[in-house]
Design a protein around this motif. Structure first.
Motif, PDB file in Angstrom:
ATOM      1  N   TYR A  69      79.133  30.911  31.205  1.00 61.58           N
ATOM      2  CA  TYR A  69      79.332  30.665  29.749  1.00 61.58           C
ATOM      3  C   TYR A  69      80.679  30.630  29.139  1.00 61.58           C
ATOM      4  N   THR A  70      81.909  30.373  29.795  1.00 60.36           N
ATOM      5  CA  THR A  70      83.123  30.630  29.381  1.00 60.36           C
ATOM      6  C   THR A  70      83.952  29.525  30.118  1.00 60.36           C
ATOM      7  N   ASP A  71      83.413  28.836  31.148  1.00 63.10           N
ATOM      8  CA  ASP A  71      84.428  27.972  31.967  1.00 63.10           C
ATOM      9  C   ASP A  71      84.193  26.635  31.601  1.00 63.10           C
ATOM     10  N   PRO A  72      85.451  25.865  31.052  1.00 65.71           N
ATOM     11  CA  PRO A  72      84.964  24.448  30.719  1.00 65.71           C
ATOM     12  C   PRO A  72      84.616  23.501  31.784  1.00 65.71           C
ATOM     13  N   GLU A  73      85.040  23.946  33.133  1.00 62.51           N
ATOM     14  CA  GLU A  73      84.772  23.060  34.076  1.00 62.51           C
ATOM     15  C   GLU A  73      83.180  23.057  34.582  1.00 62.51           C
ATOM     16  N   PHE A  74      82.611  24.414  34.196  1.00 60.48           N
ATOM     17  CA  PHE A  74      81.094  24.584  34.328  1.00 60.48           C
ATOM     18  C   PHE A  74      80.553  23.610  33.247  1.00 60.48           C
ATOM     19  N   LEU A  75      81.111  23.538  32.256  1.00 60.04           N
ATOM     20  CA  LEU A  75      80.256  22.699  31.126  1.00 60.04           C
ATOM     21  C   LEU A  75      80.182  21.414  31.529  1.00 60.04           C
ATOM     22  N   ASP A 322      59.553  23.970  12.803  1.00 61.24           N
ATOM     23  CA  ASP A 322      60.920  23.782  12.503  1.00 61.24           C
ATOM     24  C   ASP A 322      61.565  23.696  13.940  1.00 61.24           C
ATOM     25  N   THR A 323      62.619  22.812  14.212  1.00 62.41           N
ATOM     26  CA  THR A 323      63.079  22.734  15.627  1.00 62.41           C
ATOM     27  C   THR A 323      64.485  23.002  15.621  1.00 62.41           C
ATOM     28  N   ASN A 324      65.095  23.470  16.669  1.00 61.27           N
ATOM     29  CA  ASN A 324      66.589  23.971  16.942  1.00 61.27           C
ATOM     30  C   ASN A 324      67.131  23.005  17.946  1.00 61.27           C
ATOM     31  N   LEU A 325      67.948  22.257  17.983  1.00 59.45           N
ATOM     32  CA  LEU A 325      68.648  21.627  19.020  1.00 59.45           C
ATOM     33  C   LEU A 325      70.111  22.143  19.048  1.00 59.45           C
ATOM     34  N   ALA A 326      70.281  22.710  20.269  1.00 60.72           N
ATOM     35  CA  ALA A 326      71.759  23.269  20.517  1.00 60.72           C
ATOM     36  C   ALA A 326      72.689  22.463  21.458  1.00 60.72           C
ATOM     37  N   VAL A 327      73.512  21.807  20.658  1.00 60.70           N
ATOM     38  CA  VAL A 327      74.373  20.843  21.347  1.00 60.70           C
ATOM     39  C   VAL A 327      75.747  21.438  21.601  1.00 60.70           C
ATOM     40  N   PRO A 328      76.152  21.354  22.991  1.00 59.65           N
ATOM     41  CA  PRO A 328      77.376  22.057  23.399  1.00 59.65           C
ATOM     42  C   PRO A 328      78.746  21.238  22.883  1.00 59.65           C
ATOM     43  N   LEU A 329      79.631  21.997  22.150  1.00 61.67           N
ATOM     44  CA  LEU A 329      80.781  21.423  21.721  1.00 61.67           C
ATOM     45  C   LEU A 329      81.710  21.343  22.706  1.00 61.67           C
ATOM     46  N   ASP A 330      82.151  22.583  23.112  1.00 62.89           N
ATOM     47  CA  ASP A 330      83.064  23.273  24.099  1.00 62.89           C
ATOM     48  C   ASP A 330      82.445  24.180  24.667  1.00 62.89           C
ATOM     49  N   ALA A 331      83.157  24.891  25.863  1.00 64.25           N
ATOM     50  CA  ALA A 331      82.443  26.101  26.507  1.00 64.25           C
ATOM     51  C   ALA A 331      82.197  27.124  25.782  1.00 64.25           C
ATOM     52  N   THR A 332      82.727  27.120  24.745  1.00 65.07           N
ATOM     53  CA  THR A 332      82.494  28.770  23.820  1.00 65.07           C
ATOM     54  C   THR A 332      82.119  28.315  22.559  1.00 65.07           C
ATOM     55  N   ARG A 333      81.622  27.109  22.156  1.00 67.29           N
ATOM     56  CA  ARG A 333      81.374  26.521  20.889  1.00 67.29           C
ATOM     57  C   ARG A 333      79.887  25.694  21.089  1.00 67.29           C
TER      58      ARG A 333
END
Length: 399
Positions: A69-75, A322-333
């Motif tokens: 949940y924190t590593d940019p490489e994992f994202l 209603d719908t929710n779409l979670a889009v990653p912006l970076d590893a912590t946002r």
């Protein structure tokens, strides 16, 4: 797959993936997919995956490590292995209802545009000019063509290059070789789907539901999720947490509702809460408590919350969806996009709409505080892994 694989409400987002997904041979990633992932993913991220054992019995299982949940490489690994393979929800058909409608978006490093040409055919393309890499479209609206703001190269809504400026004297130039790069696009019910891998076979809308939802498609159809309710509004939130934290919170369902959402909990009969798991979908169901005479009946008699792997959520309750779409912006946002749909019979009841949206907004504010608090805890040296709570009723519907 590079996401958590524990079948539990308090687990990670891929809770439905390990045993449910058929094993298939995959071709090597395309150049487009590899570029979209950013670069070759390094060994540290792969070691993080290897360190997690999804085969541990649920009663003995632990959550994925906090580094997921924190590593940019994992994202980057998730973008390559999860988001850029298979169907992804990207919007709703109201955004491209009419000829010449379009909307744009971004997933990882992929810039895309969805449009409907003058003949009503739906298209999706990489939103990048083939000349000097400028983005072509921004936001949403109507266009008869896409013109590059940099050098004026112009493309039809079918992706064909219509005009290339200052190319006289260039040898062996064939404008048919410089159309926009296509992306596969389809619809299911009110949802627009895209897939960004180059190895998907051609498909049609009447089978995409089975590919996207698996054996859950019938259940969702029977509960009115594939109907075209009028779109009421869209709200977007930038949340300071990894995208999986938001999804985990959604999958946590009735566990946290009594503690975090007092108003919502009063409208639900939480003892009736149940969870059904499918290949790529988890469905949480709960009966609603009878509404007081002076209260609006926003939830109806039963609420259904469907999580579609990896990041799309569909909520059907009373006259609302209603719908929710979670889009990653970076590893912590992440950015979470909410779209609200309502039965036509209530479109003129503005008081009902306003109060319903206010009640929903309160739940979102409460959830954002939870998710951002969890993210801070995940980044703390005090946390590594935790136990998985399994005191829930699970009904496994894998076929």
């Amino acid at each position: 797959m590079a996401i958590a694989q524990v079948l539990a409400l308090s687990s990670s987002t891929s809770s439905f993936v390990r045993t449910d997904r058929p094993k298939v041979r995959r071709a090597a990633p395309s150049r487009v997919a590899a570029a979209a992932a950013g670069a070759t993913v390094g060994e540290p991220a792969r070691r993080l995956v290897a360190a997690f054992d999804p085969a541990i019995p649920l009663a003995s299982a632990v959550t994925p490590p906090s580094e997921w949940y924190t590593d940019p490489e994992f994202l980057r690994l998730e973008l390559d292995r999860v988001f850029l393979r298979g169907w992804q929800a990207v919007g709703h058909i109201g955004q491209v209802k009419n000829p010449n409608d379009f909307f744009s978006g971004r997933l990882g490093n992929v810039e895309f545009v969805i449009c409907r040409d003058a003949h009503g055919k739906l298209h999706a393309f990489h939103n990048v000019c083939r000349h000097h890499a400028s983005l072509l479209a921004c936001g949403s609206g109507q266009k008869t063509c896409f013109q590059c703001p940099y050098h004026g190269w112009t493309y039809g809504l079918d992706g064909a290059l219509l005009k290339a400026t200052r190319i006289s004297g260039i040898k062996n130039f064939n404008k048919n070789d410089f159309g926009l790069l296509p992306i596969k696009v389809a619809t299911w019910g009110p949802f627009v789907l895209a897939r960004f891998d180059n190895f998907a076979q051609d498909t049609v809308d009447d089978v995409v539901g089975d590919e996207w939802l698996g054996s859950a498609s019938d259940l969702l159809s029977r509960n009115g999720i594939d109907t075209s309710l009028p779109h009421i509004c869209r709200r977007e939130y930038i949340i300071e947490c990894n995208w999986k934290v938001f999804c985990d919170n959604y999958l946590d369902g009735g566990y946290h509702v009594p503690y975090a959402h007092g108003a919502l909990a009063s409208g639900l009969q939480l003892q009736s809460y149940e969870t059904l798991t499918y290949e790529r979908v988890s469905v949480q169901r709960c009966e609603s408590a009878p509404a007081e005479q002076e209260d609006i009946d926003r939830l109806g008699t039963k609420a259904i919350y469907a999580f579609v792997y990896p990041n799309f959520m569909i909520n059907r309750y009373g006259p609302w969806m209603d719908t929710n779409l979670a889009v990653p912006l970076d590893a912590t946002r992440c950015k979470v996009v909410f779209d609200y749909f309502l039965d036509e019979s209530l479109l003129d009841d503005q008081d009902f709409i306003d109060q319903s949206l206010k009640d929903s907004e309160q739940v979102q504010i409460e959830d954002i505080a939870l998710c951002e608090g969890v993210q801070k805890g995940l980044e703390s040296p005090a946390y590594g892994v935790a136990i998985v709570s399994i005191r829930r009723l699970f009904i496994d519907r894998r076929l």
